[in-house]
Design an enzyme around this catalytic site. Structure first.
Site, mmCIF file in Angstrom:
data_model
loop_
_atom_site.group_PDB
_atom_site.id
_atom_site.type_symbol
_atom_site.label_atom_id
_atom_site.label_comp_id
_atom_site.label_asym_id
_atom_site.label_seq_id
_atom_site.Cartn_x
_atom_site.Cartn_y
_atom_site.Cartn_z
ATOM 1 N N GLU A 74 0.913 -1.260 0.019
ATOM 2 C CA GLU A 74 0.162 -0.005 0.206
ATOM 3 C C GLU A 74 0.714 1.223 0.055
ATOM 4 O O GLU A 74 0.573 2.250 -0.691
ATOM 5 C CB GLU A 74 -0.784 -0.065 1.270
ATOM 6 C CG GLU A 74 -1.962 1.206 1.215
ATOM 7 C CD GLU A 74 -2.854 0.908 2.195
ATOM 8 O OE1 GLU A 74 -3.504 2.053 2.917
ATOM 9 O OE2 GLU A 74 -3.191 -0.230 2.773
ATOM 10 N N ASP A 75 2.050 1.458 0.564
ATOM 11 C CA ASP A 75 2.681 2.348 0.716
ATOM 12 C C ASP A 75 4.093 2.502 0.197
ATOM 13 O O ASP A 75 4.593 3.467 0.347
ATOM 14 C CB ASP A 75 2.879 2.540 2.404
ATOM 15 C CG ASP A 75 1.750 2.826 3.296
ATOM 16 O OD1 ASP A 75 0.549 3.229 2.474
ATOM 17 O OD2 ASP A 75 1.750 2.636 4.288
#
Length: 627
Positions: free
Chosen positions: A86-87
């Site tokens: 996600e990051d």
């Protein structure tokens, strides 16, 4: 003094490795270490709002999964890696190449999917994604719960608006989810952390009240628990008695529910007696009952306070023998008796018994809850999540001893549908603990329920507002949709019957409304929308019954009421729903409601009643509720 974060990160990670080394193979331990190394590399440039290196968060999540939830190697790997996709630039494919399909599946499940358009909003779509991912695997839910738990433990570093957003999500989704998973300790902590940030004035007040209560009642409770332990030791039972205060949020809920202040909240604490080993060859249940017997010999027991929560265990698997005992200070004390194993099982919830059959059974029950949620409207998705996940189960029984688990607040209708659709669709009455009751009656823990069935009975329109289970809601909504497919709406003013002189009116939505030709409403509509009037017959369906109410006026005499009932039930074989009479100056006014299938039945009743000696006048009441 400046913190050496490199050393702190390694110490925290080593703590996870030491714990996992006791339970996994060397090969799996090496994979756990590599997952940490990848996470540390991927998150290296990132920092948390507190200024700490971001990698401390994945380490904390992995620690919760390993130590508090006692999860396996793949789940701990996924916990380390849960924010990587996600990051950071890494992809699910990268995770799969390094750690295999299982770890990649878990990471992918907890990764929020970025979309251009969200159906219900970003947050709600993320919730649905997580719940919809359940496929004979609950580990992804556990990772997400652990992620949220650490975020809540470190929420103080966030801005007030972010605190409120995250606390609100926790209260409405994650705490109920933990409750459904049976993670009692985590559920309680999530609730209280949310309460702390949502209600910054009430929370410290209740904490202060609890602190004062411990000081005021501590000596008295120490004497009571000490006397219990001394008595148990004298009987060669090795057990511990401790006082457990309920958490601030639990106290707050009780204050609101009872509309009282802190000092008037009952059961602010309870006393738990726990033993490590069963007594002299007895089973755990027998040992609990043996301790109960010793206690009730020594202390007065409050009548009807005994509860066997071993055989009637809740969804979170908490088991105990519970009662109220009168202490030497004249205060009723809530006492719970359990084994250490029972307490540990309740802490681990659905993962306490990790056999394949148990996990599959639990998944099936949980999927029923998800189906229940899916039945709710999209506008109320979050509310339905909270109400569907956040309940205490009750267990009820058939007269033959079949146990059915239902959500708290369920009615006899829910019970009927759990026994089978045919029973639910034709339920007429219930006998609850031997007492005749309406099927809409809410049930309580331990109720014995017998459902009375009549093939001519059909669900009432308001039943759907009195059920809690997916089975009952689905069956009732399906029935309503089937009836709606007919496209016919019966006029509520003239109440036409099949086989009568009827006419139709089609509204702008295409729905066909059926009226008597004499109905003033359809006459009004015909004068304004003549093209919408349609010739039609109202077909007779022998299985469909319609209530009809008559007002009968007669000269009073002996046996009049019996003759009325006999004519309708015995001669015409119709069912009476209600009957009321009043007599004044030898004149009887009777209001009677019965069921018919068509106009022919109705006219037969009228003709037969007119032949009863003394009957003078009969009128149909079209709106009996207004009489």
């Amino acid at each position: 003094m400046e913190i050496d974060y490199d050393q702190l990160v390694q110490e925290k990670a080593d703590e996870v490795f030491r714990f996992m080394a006791r339970k996994v193979s060397d090969e799996d331990l090496e994979r756990v270490k590599k997952a940490f190394e990848l996470a540390r590399e991927a998150h290296a440039p990132q920092k948390r709002k507190s200024g700490e290196p971001y990698i401390l968060h994945p380490i904390a999540v992995a620690t919760i999964c390993a130590k508090e939830m006692k999860l396996g190697a793949n789940t701990v790997c996924a916990a380390f890696l849960h924010d990587v996709v996600e990051d950071t630039p890494y992809t699910v494919q990268d995770i799969e190449e390094r750690f295999g399909e299982d770890v990649a599946f878990l990471v992918d499940t907890v990764t929020k999917k970025k979309q251009d358009n969200y159906k219900l909003g970003k947050q709600v779509d993320n919730y649905k994604q997580l719940l919809d991912s359940l496929d004979y695997d609950i580990r992804a839910l556990m990772v997400k719960i652990a992620d949220r738990l650490h975020n809540m433990r470190t929420l103080a570093s966030m801005r007030p608006d972010k605190q409120m957003k995250i606390a609100g999500e926790t209260d409405y989704f994650y705490a109920p989810l933990a409750n459904r998973l049976g993670l009692f300790d985590i559920k309680t902590e999530l609730e209280n952390l949310s309460f702390k940030f949502r209600c910054p004035f009430e929370y410290p007040d209740i904490e202060n009240f609890l602190r004062q209560d411990r000081i005021e009642n501590g000596p008295r409770l120490s004497r009571f628990t000490g006397a219990i332990m001394e008595m148990l030791r004298a009987n060669d039972i090795h057990a511990n008695a401790e006082v457990y205060y309920r958490a601030p949020y639990s106290i707050y809920r009780r204050m609101k529910a009872r509309n009282c202040d802190f000092r008037h909240v009952e059961n602010r604490y309870y006393i738990r007696i726990t033993f490590t080993q069963p007594f002299q060859g007895l089973s755990e249940k027998q040992t609990c009952l043996h301790i109960y017997s010793l206690l009730s010999d020594r202390y007065k027991e409050k009548p009807h306070s005994f509860q066997n929560e071993i055989d009637l265990a809740k969804e979170n698997a908490y088991q105990c023998i519970r009662t109220m005992l009168l202490s030497d200070q004249g205060i009723w004390e809530d006492v719970q008796i359990s084994s250490r194993r029972m307490v540990e099982i309740s802490r681990l919830g659905c993962l306490a018994d990790r056999t394949e059959s148990n996990v599959i059974d639990w998944i099936k029950r949980f999927k029923k809850v998800l189906l229940d949620i899916a039945m709710q409207s999209q506008d109320n998705f979050i509310e339905s999540v909270k109400t569907s996940l956040y309940y205490d189960d009750i267990m009820c029984f058939t007269p033959r001893g079949l146990a059915l688990t239902l959500p708290k607040g369920a009615t006899a209708i829910d019970f009927a549908f759990e026994l089978g659709n045919k029973i639910g669709l034709h339920a007429k009455y219930a006998r609850i603990n031997g007492k005749l009751m309406p099927v809409k009656t809410p049930l309580n823990q331990g109720d014995c329920v017998e459902i009375g069935v009549d093939v001519h009975s059909e669900p009432k329109p308001d039943w759907v507002d009195h059920v809690s289970t997916y089975k009952a809601k689905h069956a009732l909504n399906t029935l309503a949709k089937e009836k709606d497919k007919l496209g016919i709406v019966r006029c509520p003013y003239c109440l036409p019957l099949p086989g009568g002189d009827t006419i139709g009116f089609r509204d702008i939505k295409g729905k066909l409304h059926i009226h008597r030709k004499s109905c003033q409403e359809v006459i009004r509509l015909a004068s304004k929308y003549g093209d919408a009037i349609e010739a039609m017959d109202f077909p007779v369906n022998e299985k469909q019954l319609y209530p009809v109410t008559l007002h009968v006026r007669a000269i009073d005499r002996y046996h009049l009421l019996i003759d009325l009932i006999d004519t309708i039930t015995n001669e015409l074989h119709l069912t009476i729903d209600s009957l009321s009479t009043s007599t004044a100056d030898e004149i009887v006014d009777c209001k009677i409601t019965f069921f018919v299938t068509c106009v022919k039945d109705f006219l037969s009743v009228q003709n037969k009643i007119y032949q009863i000696d003394g009957v003078d006048e009969i009128q149909q009441i079209l709106h009996p509720e207004n009489e």
